[in-house]
Scaffold this motif. Sequence first.
Motif, PDB file in Angstrom:
ATOM      1  N   GLY A  12       0.793  -1.220   0.000  1.00 53.89           N
ATOM      2  CA  GLY A  12       0.000   0.000   0.000  1.00 53.89           C
ATOM      3  C   GLY A  12       0.830   1.278   0.000  1.00 53.89           C
ATOM      4  O   GLY A  12       2.057   1.255  -0.126  1.00 53.89           O
ATOM      5  N   ASP A  39      -3.132  -8.560  -3.023  1.00 53.27           N
ATOM      6  CA  ASP A  39      -4.114  -7.654  -3.670  1.00 53.27           C
ATOM      7  C   ASP A  39      -4.164  -7.942  -5.163  1.00 53.27           C
ATOM      8  O   ASP A  39      -4.976  -7.351  -5.873  1.00 53.27           O
ATOM      9  CB  ASP A  39      -3.670  -6.193  -3.524  1.00 53.27           C
ATOM     10  N   PRO A  50      -1.110  -4.462  -7.623  1.00 54.34           N
ATOM     11  CA  PRO A  50      -1.182  -3.082  -7.132  1.00 54.34           C
ATOM     12  C   PRO A  50      -0.079  -2.666  -6.168  1.00 54.34           C
ATOM     13  O   PRO A  50       0.503  -1.596  -6.322  1.00 54.34           O
ATOM     14  CB  PRO A  50      -2.550  -3.024  -6.442  1.00 54.34           C
ATOM     15  N   ASP A  51       0.254  -3.522  -5.170  1.00 49.19           N
ATOM     16  CA  ASP A  51       1.249  -3.072  -4.179  1.00 49.19           C
ATOM     17  C   ASP A  51       2.645  -3.028  -4.795  1.00 49.19           C
ATOM     18  O   ASP A  51       3.428  -2.120  -4.502  1.00 49.19           O
ATOM     19  CB  ASP A  51       1.201  -3.963  -2.935  1.00 49.19           C
ATOM     20  N   ASP A  53       3.168  -2.355  -7.913  1.00 51.27           N
ATOM     21  CA  ASP A  53       3.164  -1.237  -8.861  1.00 51.27           C
ATOM     22  C   ASP A  53       3.245   0.110  -8.147  1.00 51.27           C
ATOM     23  O   ASP A  53       3.992   1.002  -8.574  1.00 51.27           O
ATOM     24  CB  ASP A  53       1.919  -1.311  -9.742  1.00 51.27           C
ATOM     25  N   TRP A  69      -2.289   5.676  -6.198  1.00 51.91           N
ATOM     26  CA  TRP A  69      -1.975   4.500  -7.046  1.00 51.91           C
ATOM     27  C   TRP A  69      -1.833   5.011  -8.474  1.00 51.91           C
ATOM     28  O   TRP A  69      -2.177   6.167  -8.771  1.00 51.91           O
ATOM     29  CB  TRP A  69      -3.090   3.452  -6.976  1.00 51.91           C
ATOM     30  N   TRP A  90     -15.072  -0.275 -13.588  1.00 52.56           N
ATOM     31  CA  TRP A  90     -15.004  -0.039 -12.116  1.00 52.56           C
ATOM     32  C   TRP A  90     -13.558   0.013 -11.637  1.00 52.56           C
ATOM     33  O   TRP A  90     -13.270   0.584 -10.589  1.00 52.56           O
ATOM     34  CB  TRP A  90     -15.769  -1.143 -11.365  1.00 52.56           C
ATOM     35  N   PHE A  91     -12.626  -0.568 -12.433  1.00 54.47           N
ATOM     36  CA  PHE A  91     -11.215  -0.582 -12.032  1.00 54.47           C
ATOM     37  C   PHE A  91     -10.449   0.149 -13.128  1.00 54.47           C
ATOM     38  O   PHE A  91     -10.363  -0.323 -14.255  1.00 54.47           O
ATOM     39  CB  PHE A  91     -10.725  -2.031 -11.893  1.00 54.47           C
ATOM     40  N   GLN A  92      -9.939   1.335 -12.790  1.00 55.18           N
ATOM     41  CA  GLN A  92      -9.399   2.236 -13.811  1.00 55.18           C
ATOM     42  C   GLN A  92      -7.984   1.828 -14.237  1.00 55.18           C
ATOM     43  O   GLN A  92      -7.104   1.697 -13.377  1.00 55.18           O
ATOM     44  CB  GLN A  92      -9.316   3.654 -13.224  1.00 55.18           C
ATOM     45  N   ASP A  97      -0.149   2.910 -17.317  1.00 53.67           N
ATOM     46  CA  ASP A  97      -0.256   1.789 -16.358  1.00 53.67           C
ATOM     47  C   ASP A  97      -0.540   0.492 -17.112  1.00 53.67           C
ATOM     48  O   ASP A  97      -0.001  -0.570 -16.807  1.00 53.67           O
ATOM     49  CB  ASP A  97      -1.390   2.116 -15.383  1.00 53.67           C
ATOM     50  N   HIS A 101       0.904  -3.664 -17.064  1.00 50.18           N
ATOM     51  CA  HIS A 101       0.117  -4.895 -16.886  1.00 50.18           C
ATOM     52  C   HIS A 101       0.243  -5.806 -18.118  1.00 50.18           C
ATOM     53  O   HIS A 101       0.339  -7.033 -17.981  1.00 50.18           O
ATOM     54  CB  HIS A 101      -1.360  -4.552 -16.633  1.00 50.18           C
ATOM     55  N   PHE A 152     -10.474  -9.217  -3.009  1.00 53.45           N
ATOM     56  CA  PHE A 152      -9.953  -7.991  -2.401  1.00 53.45           C
ATOM     57  C   PHE A 152     -10.332  -6.745  -3.196  1.00 53.45           C
ATOM     58  O   PHE A 152     -10.833  -5.754  -2.654  1.00 53.45           O
ATOM     59  CB  PHE A 152      -8.422  -8.052  -2.254  1.00 53.45           C
ATOM     60  N   GLN A 153     -10.114  -6.748  -4.516  1.00 51.08           N
ATOM     61  CA  GLN A 153     -10.401  -5.540  -5.295  1.00 51.08           C
ATOM     62  C   GLN A 153     -11.898  -5.244  -5.384  1.00 51.08           C
ATOM     63  O   GLN A 153     -12.291  -4.079  -5.473  1.00 51.08           O
ATOM     64  CB  GLN A 153      -9.779  -5.638  -6.695  1.00 51.08           C
ATOM     65  N   PHE A 156     -12.231  -3.542  -1.997  1.00 52.29           N
ATOM     66  CA  PHE A 156     -11.485  -2.297  -1.817  1.00 52.29           C
ATOM     67  C   PHE A 156     -11.914  -1.226  -2.829  1.00 52.29           C
ATOM     68  O   PHE A 156     -12.148  -0.078  -2.480  1.00 52.29           O
ATOM     69  CB  PHE A 156      -9.979  -2.579  -1.973  1.00 52.29           C
ATOM     70  N   VAL A 157     -12.021  -1.612  -4.100  1.00 55.92           N
ATOM     71  CA  VAL A 157     -12.355  -0.635  -5.157  1.00 55.92           C
ATOM     72  C   VAL A 157     -13.840  -0.706  -5.493  1.00 55.92           C
ATOM     73  O   VAL A 157     -14.549   0.295  -5.477  1.00 55.92           O
ATOM     74  CB  VAL A 157     -11.509  -0.895  -6.416  1.00 55.92           C
ATOM     75  N   ARG A 160     -15.645   0.048  -2.262  1.00 53.01           N
ATOM     76  CA  ARG A 160     -15.008   1.143  -1.501  1.00 53.01           C
ATOM     77  C   ARG A 160     -14.955   0.853  -0.007  1.00 53.01           C
ATOM     78  O   ARG A 160     -15.183   1.725   0.823  1.00 53.01           O
ATOM     79  CB  ARG A 160     -15.719   2.472  -1.756  1.00 53.01           C
TER      80      ARG A 160
END
Length: 322
Positions: A12, A39, A50-51, A53, A69, A90-92, A97, A101, A152-153, A156-157, A160
Amino acid sequence: MSDGRIVVLSGGVGGAKLALGAYEVLPADTLSVIVNIADDFVHLGLSVSPDLDTLLYTLAGLNNEEQGWGRRDETWTFMKALRSLGGADWFQLGDGDLALHVERTERLKKGETLTAITKHVAKSWGIGADILPVSDDLIRTIVETDQGTLSFQEYFVGQRCQPVLRELRYDGAAEAKLSAAVENALLDKNNRAIIIAPSNPYLSIDPILAVPGIRECVRQSNAPVVAVSPIVGAAAIKGPLAKIMAELDKEVTPATIAAHYGALLDGFVLDRTDKHLKGEIAIPTLSTNTIMSTLDDKKALAQDVIRFADSLGALSVPGAVA
Ligand code: FO1
């Protein structure tokens, strides 16, 4: 500062900030960061970490500081086009970036390990620290909530962090293997300190500590182990930590965090506003500024933590002056 290796356990934004502070104050190649991979997930067929990155972008100076992020100066042509096709938005995924990936996914398909890929990205971006996924196996944080089981995502995303968290699982952790690079980093006899960054203990650090053998490696290391509190006063600096602690019926205070890591720790770092809580914590404590708003804050905290660890290390040397 001696040239011993500093090993940071991180996930994080909070972890990335302290890692950056350490990176800026230490000689090149004396920093290893062991990073949470729970994550991670596959989204639109792409492997997203994510972590890893956030840490890579932060140490490369490419991170989007406000957002916490992704990249700075990002463009969103891909997302606009995807939305026009009714794709999942929903996940940008920013255009720059996306390249990370795509390249990671391509290399994983060719059989490269996440460790090797991360090393390649760090090298490509001129990062002199070792960025080490805790394992090259799959670990996934699963969140049991009042709205059912969420990845998790999704939690978390997607949601929220609103659902009430009942239980956390780290699927795959028990079967995961520490990477050789992580074992070598932890067991390096030249280690000077092992630092648990002010990351979310439940979402970022526990999925690292859940990998079999890591606690033994930390214990075998003769380096002092110091954690930095992610809780200041009765609040988290960032993210859902305070909410999660309340939902897990844990008192939202730094002492809860120190107790959570328990016997692993030789020392604990509190924010100076929590200096009065030192008496509640059985192990040696340092109180200093742990709010990392500027680069100087990050460097100063890293220096304070490393010096604190040195003082603990000196104490543990037989015959050292107490
Ligand atoms: N977090 C969000 O709140 N919204 C997003 O759209 C989002 C996209 C994203 C893309 C790549 C990436 O590496 C991270 C991203 N994050 C996003 C953050 C991510 O969910 C969190 O950083 C970690 O999983 C928690 O530390």
